[in-house]
Scaffold this motif. Structure first.
Motif, PDB file in Angstrom:
ATOM      1  N   PHE A 124      -1.011  -6.055  -5.278  1.00  0.00           N
ATOM      2  CA  PHE A 124       0.123  -5.183  -5.025  1.00  0.00           C
ATOM      3  C   PHE A 124       1.368  -6.039  -5.146  1.00  0.00           C
ATOM      4  O   PHE A 124       1.438  -7.118  -4.584  1.00  0.00           O
ATOM      5  CB  PHE A 124       0.060  -4.595  -3.608  1.00  0.00           C
ATOM      6  CG  PHE A 124      -1.070  -3.632  -3.453  1.00  0.00           C
ATOM      7  CD1 PHE A 124      -0.829  -2.282  -3.375  1.00  0.00           C
ATOM      8  CD2 PHE A 124      -2.373  -4.088  -3.393  1.00  0.00           C
ATOM      9  CE1 PHE A 124      -1.867  -1.400  -3.239  1.00  0.00           C
ATOM     10  CE2 PHE A 124      -3.416  -3.211  -3.262  1.00  0.00           C
ATOM     11  CZ  PHE A 124      -3.166  -1.859  -3.185  1.00  0.00           C
ATOM     12  N   GLN A 150      -7.730  -5.013  -0.995  1.00  0.00           N
ATOM     13  CA  GLN A 150      -8.739  -4.084  -1.515  1.00  0.00           C
ATOM     14  C   GLN A 150      -9.103  -4.377  -2.966  1.00  0.00           C
ATOM     15  O   GLN A 150      -9.365  -3.475  -3.746  1.00  0.00           O
ATOM     16  CB  GLN A 150      -8.225  -2.645  -1.410  1.00  0.00           C
ATOM     17  CG  GLN A 150      -7.858  -2.226  -0.020  1.00  0.00           C
ATOM     18  CD  GLN A 150      -9.056  -2.155   0.902  1.00  0.00           C
ATOM     19  OE1 GLN A 150     -10.179  -1.956   0.451  1.00  0.00           O
ATOM     20  NE2 GLN A 150      -8.849  -2.338   2.185  1.00  0.00           N
ATOM     21  N   PRO A 163       8.601  16.733  -2.871  1.00  0.00           N
ATOM     22  CA  PRO A 163       9.130  15.677  -3.723  1.00  0.00           C
ATOM     23  C   PRO A 163      10.549  15.917  -4.201  1.00  0.00           C
ATOM     24  O   PRO A 163      11.194  15.017  -4.673  1.00  0.00           O
ATOM     25  CB  PRO A 163       8.158  15.673  -4.903  1.00  0.00           C
ATOM     26  CG  PRO A 163       7.530  17.027  -4.902  1.00  0.00           C
ATOM     27  CD  PRO A 163       7.471  17.432  -3.460  1.00  0.00           C
ATOM     28  N   LEU A 168       0.578  -1.548  -8.739  1.00  0.00           N
ATOM     29  CA  LEU A 168      -0.839  -1.804  -8.485  1.00  0.00           C
ATOM     30  C   LEU A 168      -1.432  -2.427  -9.737  1.00  0.00           C
ATOM     31  O   LEU A 168      -1.226  -1.934 -10.842  1.00  0.00           O
ATOM     32  CB  LEU A 168      -1.584  -0.504  -8.155  1.00  0.00           C
ATOM     33  CG  LEU A 168      -0.992   0.366  -7.060  1.00  0.00           C
ATOM     34  CD1 LEU A 168      -1.773   1.665  -6.928  1.00  0.00           C
ATOM     35  CD2 LEU A 168      -0.989  -0.383  -5.732  1.00  0.00           C
ATOM     36  N   CYS A 196       0.852  -1.177   0.000  1.00  0.00           N
ATOM     37  CA  CYS A 196       0.000   0.000   0.000  1.00  0.00           C
ATOM     38  C   CYS A 196       0.886   1.225   0.000  1.00  0.00           C
ATOM     39  O   CYS A 196       1.898   1.283   0.694  1.00  0.00           O
ATOM     40  CB  CYS A 196      -0.912   0.013   1.224  1.00  0.00           C
ATOM     41  SG  CYS A 196      -2.479  -0.750   0.908  1.00  0.00           S
ATOM     42  N   PHE A 197       0.507   2.224  -0.715  1.00  0.00           N
ATOM     43  CA  PHE A 197       1.426   3.289  -1.072  1.00  0.00           C
ATOM     44  C   PHE A 197       1.057   4.568  -0.334  1.00  0.00           C
ATOM     45  O   PHE A 197       0.029   5.155  -0.564  1.00  0.00           O
ATOM     46  CB  PHE A 197       1.337   3.487  -2.572  1.00  0.00           C
ATOM     47  CG  PHE A 197       2.310   4.462  -3.128  1.00  0.00           C
ATOM     48  CD1 PHE A 197       2.190   4.908  -4.416  1.00  0.00           C
ATOM     49  CD2 PHE A 197       3.353   4.949  -2.357  1.00  0.00           C
ATOM     50  CE1 PHE A 197       3.090   5.807  -4.943  1.00  0.00           C
ATOM     51  CE2 PHE A 197       4.242   5.852  -2.873  1.00  0.00           C
ATOM     52  CZ  PHE A 197       4.111   6.285  -4.159  1.00  0.00           C
ATOM     53  N   SER A 198       1.956   4.989   0.569  1.00  0.00           N
ATOM     54  CA  SER A 198       1.766   6.254   1.258  1.00  0.00           C
ATOM     55  C   SER A 198       3.123   6.888   1.488  1.00  0.00           C
ATOM     56  O   SER A 198       4.151   6.243   1.388  1.00  0.00           O
ATOM     57  CB  SER A 198       1.049   6.046   2.587  1.00  0.00           C
ATOM     58  OG  SER A 198       1.820   5.224   3.432  1.00  0.00           O
ATOM     59  N   LEU A 199       3.119   8.176   1.771  1.00  0.00           N
ATOM     60  CA  LEU A 199       4.369   8.901   1.962  1.00  0.00           C
ATOM     61  C   LEU A 199       4.525   9.324   3.409  1.00  0.00           C
ATOM     62  O   LEU A 199       3.595   9.844   4.005  1.00  0.00           O
ATOM     63  CB  LEU A 199       4.375  10.186   1.117  1.00  0.00           C
ATOM     64  CG  LEU A 199       4.487  10.053  -0.381  1.00  0.00           C
ATOM     65  CD1 LEU A 199       4.407  11.438  -0.990  1.00  0.00           C
ATOM     66  CD2 LEU A 199       5.782   9.382  -0.753  1.00  0.00           C
ATOM     67  N   TYR A 218      -0.439  -0.079 -12.736  1.00  0.00           N
ATOM     68  CA  TYR A 218       0.213   1.184 -12.385  1.00  0.00           C
ATOM     69  C   TYR A 218       1.511   0.848 -11.669  1.00  0.00           C
ATOM     70  O   TYR A 218       1.540  -0.069 -10.834  1.00  0.00           O
ATOM     71  CB  TYR A 218      -0.667   2.055 -11.466  1.00  0.00           C
ATOM     72  CG  TYR A 218       0.094   3.259 -10.953  1.00  0.00           C
ATOM     73  CD1 TYR A 218       0.288   4.372 -11.766  1.00  0.00           C
ATOM     74  CD2 TYR A 218       0.689   3.256  -9.689  1.00  0.00           C
ATOM     75  CE1 TYR A 218       1.028   5.452 -11.329  1.00  0.00           C
ATOM     76  CE2 TYR A 218       1.425   4.334  -9.246  1.00  0.00           C
ATOM     77  CZ  TYR A 218       1.590   5.432 -10.067  1.00  0.00           C
ATOM     78  OH  TYR A 218       2.342   6.495  -9.638  1.00  0.00           O
ATOM     79  N   ILE A 271       5.861   2.462 -10.648  1.00  0.00           N
ATOM     80  CA  ILE A 271       6.916   3.477 -10.710  1.00  0.00           C
ATOM     81  C   ILE A 271       8.225   2.772 -11.059  1.00  0.00           C
ATOM     82  O   ILE A 271       8.629   1.839 -10.370  1.00  0.00           O
ATOM     83  CB  ILE A 271       7.057   4.212  -9.358  1.00  0.00           C
ATOM     84  CG1 ILE A 271       5.704   4.794  -8.931  1.00  0.00           C
ATOM     85  CG2 ILE A 271       8.120   5.306  -9.449  1.00  0.00           C
ATOM     86  CD1 ILE A 271       5.690   5.318  -7.497  1.00  0.00           C
ATOM     87  N   HIS A 306       5.852  11.974   6.230  1.00  0.00           N
ATOM     88  CA  HIS A 306       5.854  13.437   6.152  1.00  0.00           C
ATOM     89  C   HIS A 306       7.127  13.995   5.544  1.00  0.00           C
ATOM     90  O   HIS A 306       7.106  14.974   4.829  1.00  0.00           O
ATOM     91  CB  HIS A 306       5.662  14.027   7.554  1.00  0.00           C
ATOM     92  CG  HIS A 306       4.229  14.139   7.898  1.00  0.00           C
ATOM     93  ND1 HIS A 306       3.775  14.741   9.023  1.00  0.00           N
ATOM     94  CD2 HIS A 306       3.123  13.706   7.230  1.00  0.00           C
ATOM     95  CE1 HIS A 306       2.461  14.689   9.067  1.00  0.00           C
ATOM     96  NE2 HIS A 306       2.047  14.056   7.997  1.00  0.00           N
TER      97      HIS A 306
END
Lengths: 295, 295
Positions: free
Chosen positions: A62, A58, A27, A293, A17-20, A270, A272, A22
């Motif tokens: 992944f 979901q 970027p 994804l 699962c893709f999150s960044l 999808y 990167i 802080h």
């Protein structure tokens, strides 16, 4: 016409699962790690490493997909002045190695400051105040299926002269991604196609490019090399020239398609593409596919 | 930050399998039909028309989706100088109403000619020979699901002040589409999210924009208005304010999501948003969604 090239890479990141966090909210904060001389980069003789991991969450797959591979070195060459120019823009934008010096509307010199309400330095005209924004570019192309074969073009231009690619090129103002993919196929393979479905979006953040690839069919079984192609040929899946492809993006696209076909019909992907640090553009196997994804 | 705006539109085109006749190979050839004064366009009182058609081919749904709707007029306003500038670039690029006059690298004046090996006039520097290419921009955003509700932000900036939108904005050089969507969500809603899957790619050729929308989840149930939002709120599906949305792209995205949820889980959508000729940017219902591919 594909003037796009793929250079160097940032560090591979985690998958799933893709999150960044802080700290990554800005970027560009990690760009000091990028080589200032990407074109002249030498080739470390990387050993092959290949790992796969699947998760299902979901309703989507992944996948972490990592690979590196030793490959022959080549010098990057944009070919014609126009392609060289366009190529340079992409490199410089991604690495911020050269700045926009003048306003393209009034010709005034620019200053590089963070505008009010923004977080990133921009090129601001000292005469008219306009800001020149730089944004990633879309490269659009077709993965053409015909009688269980795939149409590839052998490049007649640099970079990657003599290597195989899907027909693809920069999306133009005034057209949709699908229209652009159809146009590029006509230009490079003299083939008229119907777009059937979206197949992949592959971001390459370091060079500010996003590949949008569609599955397509020939409207009639005619094709021939356009002015930028030496040859166009249909390949059966087992004959795809994985060792003679022009770009990492094409390698990833064809591998995903190949794997999809083994288990059923193609999905939408999808991901990167992060190239291995210190590798040259021609090392098309030296990448990680992160945050994949599949749905 | 979403400085994007949506203006006017080209004629609706046919739907179904998507291919181009030869005469459309040059994507800019039909731009003489576009108004030269899009910002001042008045509002024809269009009657509502709504038609749906489905086809199933090659494992994907193809759908024609046409709608027009009368709506109140508003004046386009880019707000701050930076957003105004960016907005202008998009409009002018799409309609070719104003050209790039100077080279952004050396400051030399440009000529507008078709370079060797290309088919379209470009801005070529008369001093250094470099070409300034203009390409479509990507707007990236999140459709955030939380307890069967969707997070929307009420805009605190122009255009579309006071109207509701998904958190979204221009993708930056150096980030992926997913990273950009996460960043924009943080900036506009102070919400930390995980991207779950790609949901939609919606091209708007006339203004040179492509929307890339991801389904996402809140990492923790905290959100609050960022500096560009008046309010952030979770909406149940039946409460989505379809009459108070900021952009056609958001209307299309939310309608597709709404329809997907009625019959199961969300799919991935590709489509082209063509605004009705002669309508203003604020007429968000005056569009056709063409070449819709769902898979």
């Amino acid at each position: 016409m594909l003037r796009a090239i793929q250079i160097l890479g940032s560090s591979p990141s985690s998958s799933g699962c893709f999150s960044l966090p802080h700290k990554l909210k800005k970027p560009h904060s990690n760009f000091s790690l990028i080589s200032r001389k990407p074109i002249e980069a030498t080739v470390p003789n990387l050993s092959r490493a290949h790992s796969l991991a699947f998760q299902f969450r979901q309703g989507c797959f992944f996948r972490a997909f990592q690979m590196s591979y030793h490959h022959s070195e080549s010098t990057l060459d944009g070919g014609s002045p126009s392609s060289s120019s366009s190529t340079s823009i992409a490199i410089q934008s991604a690495g911020s190695t050269r700045k926009i010096n003048f306003c393209q509307w009034c010709g005034g010199p620019t200053k590089h400051e963070i505008p009010d309400g923004e977080e990133k330095a921009r090129a601001i005209c000292t005469h008219c105040g306009k800001i020149t924004y730089e944004n990633p570019k879309m490269v659009v192309g077709c993965l053409i299926e015909h009688e269980n074969k795939i149409l590839l073009c052998k490049r007649k231009i640099q970079p990657s002269y003599g290597l195989w690619t899907l027909p693809a090129g920069y999306m133009e103002i005034g057209e949709s991604a699908a229209e652009g993919a159809i146009r590029e196929t006509w230009e490079e393979a003299n083939a008229e196609v119907e777009v059937q479905s979206p197949f992949a979006q592959l971001d390459i953040p370091l060079i500010g490019q996003t590949y949008i690839i569609f599955l397509a069919k020939l409207k009639r079984p005619h094709f021939s090399p356009g002015p930028e192609s030496l040859e166009c040929r249909l390949f059966a899946l087992e004959d795809i020239p994985f060792d003679s492809l022009a770009f990492s993006s094409m390698l990833v696209t064809l591998k995903l398609y190949f794997e999809d076909k083994k288990v059923g019909r193609p999905k939408f992907h999808y991901g990167i593409i992060n190239k291995r640090p210190g590798t040259s553009p021609s090392e098309i196997h030296a990448y990680t596919l992160d945050h994949h994804l599949k749905c």
